[in-house]
Structure formats: C-alpha cells, structure tokens
Write a protein that holds these residues in place. Sequence first.
Motif, short mmCIF file in Angstrom:
data_model
loop_
_atom_site.label_atom_id
_atom_site.label_comp_id
_atom_site.label_asym_id
_atom_site.label_seq_id
_atom_site.Cartn_x
_atom_site.Cartn_y
_atom_site.Cartn_z
N PHE A 106 0.84 -1.19 0.00
CA PHE A 106 0.00 0.00 0.00
C PHE A 106 0.87 1.25 0.00
CE2 PHE A 106 -3.09 -2.99 1.87
CZ PHE A 106 -4.15 -2.75 1.00
N PRO A 107 0.39 2.32 -0.64
CA PRO A 107 1.19 3.55 -0.67
C PRO A 107 1.36 4.16 0.72
CG PRO A 107 -0.99 3.92 -1.62
CD PRO A 107 -0.89 2.46 -1.30
N GLN A 108 2.46 4.86 0.90
CA GLN A 108 2.77 5.54 2.15
C GLN A 108 2.98 7.03 1.87
OE1 GLN A 108 3.10 3.86 5.36
NE2 GLN A 108 1.89 2.58 4.02
N PHE A 109 2.41 7.83 2.72
CA PHE A 109 2.57 9.29 2.62
C PHE A 109 2.85 9.82 3.99
CE2 PHE A 109 -0.06 8.19 -1.03
CZ PHE A 109 0.64 8.82 -2.04
N PRO A 110 3.45 10.95 4.11
CA PRO A 110 3.98 11.84 3.08
C PRO A 110 5.30 11.30 2.52
CG PRO A 110 4.41 12.75 5.25
CD PRO A 110 3.62 11.50 5.46
N LEU A 111 5.68 11.85 1.38
CA LEU A 111 6.94 11.45 0.75
C LEU A 111 8.07 12.32 1.31
CD1 LEU A 111 5.74 10.98 -2.94
CD2 LEU A 111 6.23 9.21 -1.23
N TRP A 112 8.57 11.90 2.45
CA TRP A 112 9.68 12.59 3.09
C TRP A 112 10.65 11.55 3.62
CZ3 TRP A 112 6.23 15.13 7.35
CH2 TRP A 112 5.84 14.18 8.29
N ALA A 113 11.81 12.01 4.01
CA ALA A 113 12.84 11.09 4.51
C ALA A 113 13.18 11.43 5.95
CB ALA A 113 14.09 11.19 3.65
N PRO A 114 12.92 10.52 6.89
CA PRO A 114 13.39 10.73 8.26
C PRO A 114 14.92 10.77 8.26
CG PRO A 114 11.81 8.94 8.16
CD PRO A 114 12.16 9.29 6.75
N LEU A 115 15.48 11.66 9.06
CA LEU A 115 16.93 11.83 9.09
C LEU A 115 17.51 11.42 10.44
CD1 LEU A 115 17.12 15.29 7.34
CD2 LEU A 115 17.75 13.07 6.37
N PRO A 116 18.75 10.94 10.42
CA PRO A 116 19.40 10.61 11.70
C PRO A 116 19.57 11.87 12.55
CG PRO A 116 20.84 10.11 9.82
CD PRO A 116 19.59 10.71 9.28
N GLU A 117 19.44 11.71 13.85
CA GLU A 117 19.60 12.84 14.77
C GLU A 117 21.08 13.23 14.89
OE1 GLU A 117 17.13 14.53 16.43
OE2 GLU A 117 15.68 13.30 15.36
#
Length: 159
Positions: free
Chosen positions: A35-46
């Motif tokens: 199934f599609p996932q939104f939003p299209l963003w990238a979690p970043l390392p802290e």
Amino acid sequence: MKVLIPHKDALFTLAKEAKYYLNLFNKENKKNFFFPQFPLWAPLPENEGLENGKIYGMTIFSPIFTELDFYFPIELGLNEKKIAARITFAKKNASAFTNQENLSFEKVRDLAKEDKNFPLKQKSFRLATALFEDNGWQTIDEKWVKVLGSPSLLEKQHH
C-alpha cells in the motif's frame, strides 16, 4: 523527528514514479500486497549537524524493492561525509500474505535499473521537524536548504 522534504517538482516526480511501480507490482502479483505511504519525506538521523553544516549534494536514486517496503534512497553530502536516508513510498500489507505467496520483484527491479528519471540531483529541499498526533502529522520549523554544489567546484571558484 527531523525530516527532509524534497522540492515540489521532485515530489511530483516521486509521486508519479511511486504510483507507477506500486500499480505494476500489485498487478503483476495479482493482489494488493503493498500500500502507498505518505507523506513522501525522509526521516533523518539525529545529531548529524544538518542545521549548521554545508550541504554539497542531495541525490534521490531509483527505487529499491524489498519484501517489507519500497523506497527511494537518498544521499546527502554534508561537510566531509555522506548521509544516507530513504523516502518510503509503499509498505507491505501483512494481512494479504500467506506462507505460500511467492512474490515477483523481477519486473519492477529490472525497470527501475533502466529508469531515466533517476538519479534526481536536487538544488534545494526543506528540513523540518515532524510531529505525529493520532492519525495525523504536521511539520514545524521548516527551513529551505540550498545545495551548494560539490566542494571541489567551490574550491576552484575561489582560486
């Protein structure tokens, strides 16, 4: 959580590509397995120093398909190092699987290798803090980041 949000032109391309590959995969396997996932963003390392560092490159690569999710890999050139991230665009529907299912990833993987839309080199993007509440999300502290170009090119321009 810090997130990287691509420029809107890149988001349109990613959404179109994600829909194409997801539809192709599910059609090929005769069931809605992902199934599609939104939003299209990238979690970043802290604590990577993104807020104060110099970003020399941001590239989005052709999609990767695993048995758990589908994603676009990202590479950020920050100061003297590279940071890897990913934009997940589809996840497995666990309830649709049985032990006998043999999924075919071959067609989507072959097409992704030849996809002319990638790599996507970005000149700007947003950094933000993502907050999750109930079934929703929002971003705060959004900041536009301009990619400086390669460090070697910048050094040549100053001499």
